[in-house]
Design a protein around this motif. Structure first.
Motif, mmCIF file in Angstrom:
data_model
loop_
_atom_site.group_PDB
_atom_site.id
_atom_site.type_symbol
_atom_site.label_atom_id
_atom_site.label_comp_id
_atom_site.label_asym_id
_atom_site.label_seq_id
_atom_site.Cartn_x
_atom_site.Cartn_y
_atom_site.Cartn_z
ATOM 1 N N ARG A 14 5.412 6.054 2.202
ATOM 2 C CA ARG A 14 4.385 5.149 1.692
ATOM 3 C C ARG A 14 4.744 4.709 0.281
ATOM 4 N NH1 ARG A 14 -1.117 6.392 3.945
ATOM 5 N NH2 ARG A 14 -0.769 7.612 5.832
ATOM 6 N N PRO A 15 4.280 3.537 -0.141
ATOM 7 C CA PRO A 15 4.467 3.166 -1.547
ATOM 8 C C PRO A 15 3.797 4.196 -2.450
ATOM 9 C CG PRO A 15 3.739 1.281 -0.257
ATOM 10 C CD PRO A 15 3.597 2.478 0.628
ATOM 11 N N ALA A 16 4.478 4.611 -3.503
ATOM 12 C CA ALA A 16 3.948 5.644 -4.393
ATOM 13 C C ALA A 16 2.568 5.269 -4.932
ATOM 14 C CB ALA A 16 4.918 5.899 -5.540
ATOM 15 N N ARG A 17 2.341 3.984 -5.195
ATOM 16 C CA ARG A 17 1.049 3.570 -5.773
ATOM 17 C C ARG A 17 -0.118 3.855 -4.821
ATOM 18 N NH1 ARG A 17 3.730 -1.168 -4.501
ATOM 19 N NH2 ARG A 17 2.795 -2.369 -2.772
ATOM 20 N N ASP A 18 0.153 3.917 -3.487
ATOM 21 C CA ASP A 18 -0.910 4.164 -2.524
ATOM 22 C C ASP A 18 -1.413 5.603 -2.578
ATOM 23 O OD1 ASP A 18 -0.554 1.579 -1.770
ATOM 24 O OD2 ASP A 18 0.203 2.017 0.250
ATOM 25 N N LEU A 19 -0.651 6.494 -3.223
ATOM 26 C CA LEU A 19 -1.030 7.903 -3.289
ATOM 27 C C LEU A 19 -1.657 8.272 -4.626
ATOM 28 C CD1 LEU A 19 1.997 9.592 -1.486
ATOM 29 C CD2 LEU A 19 -0.083 8.596 -0.517
ATOM 30 N N GLU A 20 -1.891 7.292 -5.482
ATOM 31 C CA GLU A 20 -2.535 7.574 -6.763
ATOM 32 C C GLU A 20 -4.023 7.836 -6.555
ATOM 33 O OE1 GLU A 20 -3.676 4.879 -10.517
ATOM 34 O OE2 GLU A 20 -1.511 5.301 -10.379
#
Length: 231
Positions: A14-20
């Motif tokens: 997943r894009p890292a930003r989606d896990l923020e």
């Protein structure tokens, strides 16, 4: 590392930003119970040289954390990566879903780390979660919020079935955190892990997807952290 390049990184497919995960304002006040002047708590996957910044914070807190830190036993064939190798190794593991390093950022300052390692797929589908918080941010409820948030995400979004946490029996704050979160206590593990230069006993805790689904809102954050725990 710039936000642009960080956001383009892949973490567990997943894009890292989606896990923020971000907490601010009234929501944060509610979850911390007694706010100590904290205005924001952000959890996000570490990337690149951020891994080294986290390590510098950990080393600066050695007097606070050293008693509980994992060590490599004498005679082990395990290789320890150099500082130059470590960021690339961790980014590669995160991209492949082998590990997860969620940095805890309090008011823009690195305050700790929630990590998931020893990931098993196939019939097991589990990971082992560890955590630490800098001394200046201990006792505010930040650690329990960060642990619960990471467990919620890993079990609900990243498709692991089970998370385990192992705690030294002498580590009363960490034992208290696991028990306040109502993690399932599964027993005593003699000489389970090499800690601070010796093999040390641990108490094992676990939580799985079925546990989460039985909680109001299907969330450890909603069910437990809101109601107590200031670790």
């Amino acid at each position: 590392m710039s936000g642009f390049f960080r956001s383009r990184r892949s973490v567990w497919g997943r894009p890292a930003r989606d896990l923020e995960i971000r907490y601010e304002g009234e929501r944060l006040d509610d979850l911390l119970h007694e706010n100590h002047g904290v205005s924001s708590v952000v959890l996000r996957p570490a990337a690149g040289r951020e891994h080294l910044e986290i390590e510098r914070v950990r080393r600066a807190n050695k007097g606070w954390l050293g008693e509980w830190e994992a060590t490599v036993p004498p005679g082990s064939s395990a290789s320890v990566p150099t500082w130059e190798e470590f960021p690339r190794l961790m980014d590669r593991k995160q991209a492949g879903g082998e590990a997860l390093s969620m940095m805890v950022v309090v008011d823009g300052e690195i305050a700790g780390l929630i990590s998931v390692g020893a990931v098993e797929r196939g019939a097991m589908h589990l990971g082992v979660l560890g955590y630490w918080i800098a001394e200046a941010h201990a006792g505010k409820g930040i650690t329990s919020l960060a642990v619960a948030s990471t467990i919620d995400m890993v079990l609900s979004q990243l498709d692991l079935h089970r998370i385990e946490i192992n705690v030294r029996p002498e580590n009363e704050p960490s034992l208290g955190l696991a028990r306040k979160l109502k993690l399932r206590e599964e027993g005593y593990k003699p000489r389970y892990m090499h800690i601070n230069g010796r093999w040390a006993d641990h108490v094992g805790f676990a939580v799985d997807q079925e546990d989460l689904r039985q909680m109001p809102g299907g969330s450890l954050v909603e069910h437990r952290v809101r109601r107590g725990g200031k670790h």
